[in-house]
Motif scaffolding. Structure first.
Motif, mmCIF file in Angstrom:
data_model
loop_
_atom_site.group_PDB
_atom_site.id
_atom_site.type_symbol
_atom_site.label_atom_id
_atom_site.label_comp_id
_atom_site.label_asym_id
_atom_site.label_seq_id
_atom_site.Cartn_x
_atom_site.Cartn_y
_atom_site.Cartn_z
ATOM 1 N N THR A 99 0.512 -1.360 -0.072
ATOM 2 C CA THR A 99 0.094 -0.139 -0.050
ATOM 3 C C THR A 99 1.243 1.454 -0.347
ATOM 4 O O THR A 99 0.172 2.518 -0.324
ATOM 5 N N CYS A 100 2.006 0.857 -0.053
ATOM 6 C CA CYS A 100 2.761 2.401 -0.286
ATOM 7 C C CYS A 100 3.052 2.823 -1.376
ATOM 8 O O CYS A 100 2.882 2.713 -2.515
ATOM 9 N N LEU A 101 2.571 4.358 -1.145
ATOM 10 C CA LEU A 101 2.737 5.467 -2.543
ATOM 11 C C LEU A 101 3.185 5.546 -3.375
ATOM 12 O O LEU A 101 3.051 5.417 -4.489
ATOM 13 N N ALA A 102 4.804 5.150 -2.625
ATOM 14 C CA ALA A 102 5.339 5.091 -3.544
ATOM 15 C C ALA A 102 5.570 3.518 -5.044
ATOM 16 O O ALA A 102 6.140 3.689 -5.958
ATOM 17 N N ARG A 103 5.172 2.683 -4.228
ATOM 18 C CA ARG A 103 5.107 1.147 -4.600
ATOM 19 C C ARG A 103 3.458 1.401 -5.378
ATOM 20 O O ARG A 103 3.285 1.053 -6.668
ATOM 21 N N GLN A 104 2.824 2.586 -5.484
ATOM 22 C CA GLN A 104 1.224 2.728 -6.367
ATOM 23 C C GLN A 104 1.929 3.594 -7.422
ATOM 24 O O GLN A 104 1.374 4.779 -8.633
ATOM 25 N N GLY A 105 3.244 3.894 -7.315
ATOM 26 C CA GLY A 105 3.590 4.525 -8.430
ATOM 27 C C GLY A 105 3.794 6.268 -8.035
ATOM 28 O O GLY A 105 3.586 7.381 -8.994
ATOM 29 N N ILE A 106 3.199 7.273 -6.276
ATOM 30 C CA ILE A 106 3.821 8.018 -5.959
ATOM 31 C C ILE A 106 4.163 9.200 -5.199
ATOM 32 O O ILE A 106 5.052 7.785 -4.456
ATOM 33 N N PRO A 124 16.221 4.519 -7.732
ATOM 34 C CA PRO A 124 16.077 5.085 -9.024
ATOM 35 C C PRO A 124 15.537 4.265 -10.055
ATOM 36 O O PRO A 124 15.440 3.445 -9.763
ATOM 37 N N ALA A 125 14.348 4.947 -10.038
ATOM 38 C CA ALA A 125 13.375 3.223 -11.451
ATOM 39 C C ALA A 125 12.578 4.416 -12.655
ATOM 40 O O ALA A 125 12.102 5.570 -12.409
ATOM 41 N N ILE A 126 13.224 4.248 -13.863
ATOM 42 C CA ILE A 126 12.350 4.544 -15.400
ATOM 43 C C ILE A 126 11.394 5.148 -15.266
ATOM 44 O O ILE A 126 10.710 3.869 -15.494
ATOM 45 N N GLY A 127 10.455 5.672 -15.050
ATOM 46 C CA GLY A 127 9.400 6.025 -15.479
ATOM 47 C C GLY A 127 8.587 6.059 -14.572
ATOM 48 O O GLY A 127 6.974 5.822 -14.346
#
Length: 164
Positions: A99-106, A124-127
């Motif tokens: 449920t981590c926001l970063a894992r949700q793309g935020i 860091p991850a591309i995109g």
């Protein structure tokens, strides 16, 4: 008759609890055998994270704040509940769920910002948003990352059960 015996066994069984006891305290079953529930550790805790839990036994609630390892709970306890404070306070480490926001793309790094030991880093991850990583060898289990997490995605677990 067998249902009654099974109920009695469940009533008197002594299972390990998943709650987190104060730092440097004995294992859970020993803890509940010795603790008199006097609340002295609850009153002494400078960050007020030690609360009365099930049965009145003290447990740690990291949603309130972090543990500063001040040892005031150890000093306040009149019983032999605590081990030597020169050892590791406990064997817990943070873990981050999906449920981590970063894992949700935020983009969110509130846990990293709160982590004084620098156990949390972001790759860091591309995109997509940088992804959190926890170095369980560095994490001291202070819980500073728990309360600031806006999605309540961080929990502290026994170090043996944690994957970063």
């Amino acid at each position: 008759m067998s249902n009654i015996n099974q109920s009695r066994r469940r009533l008197f069984s002594r299972r390990k609890s998943n709650v987190i006891r104060p730092p440097w305290s004995r294992q859970d079953i020993d803890f509940t055998d010795i603790c008199t529930r006097c609340d002295k550790c609850v009153e002494a805790c400078e960050t007020k994270i030690i609360i009365k839990g099930d049965g009145g036994f003290p447990e740690v609630n990291f949603t309130i704040d972090e543990c500063t390892f001040c040892k005031k709970c150890v000093e306040a306890c009149p019983e032999s509940l605590f081990t030597a404070t020169d050892e590791s306070p406990w064997q817990i480490a943070a873990t981050i769920n999906d449920t981590c926001l970063a894992r949700q793309g935020i983009w969110c790094q509130s846990c990293k910002d709160a982590c004084d030991s620098r156990a949390i880093s972001f790759t860091p991850a591309i995109g997509k948003a940088p992804q959190p990583q926890i170095d369980t060898d560095i994490c001291n289990g202070c819980g500073a990352c728990v309360a600031p997490c806006p999605s309540h995605s961080i929990t502290l677990l026994d170090n043996k059960n944690v994957e970063s």
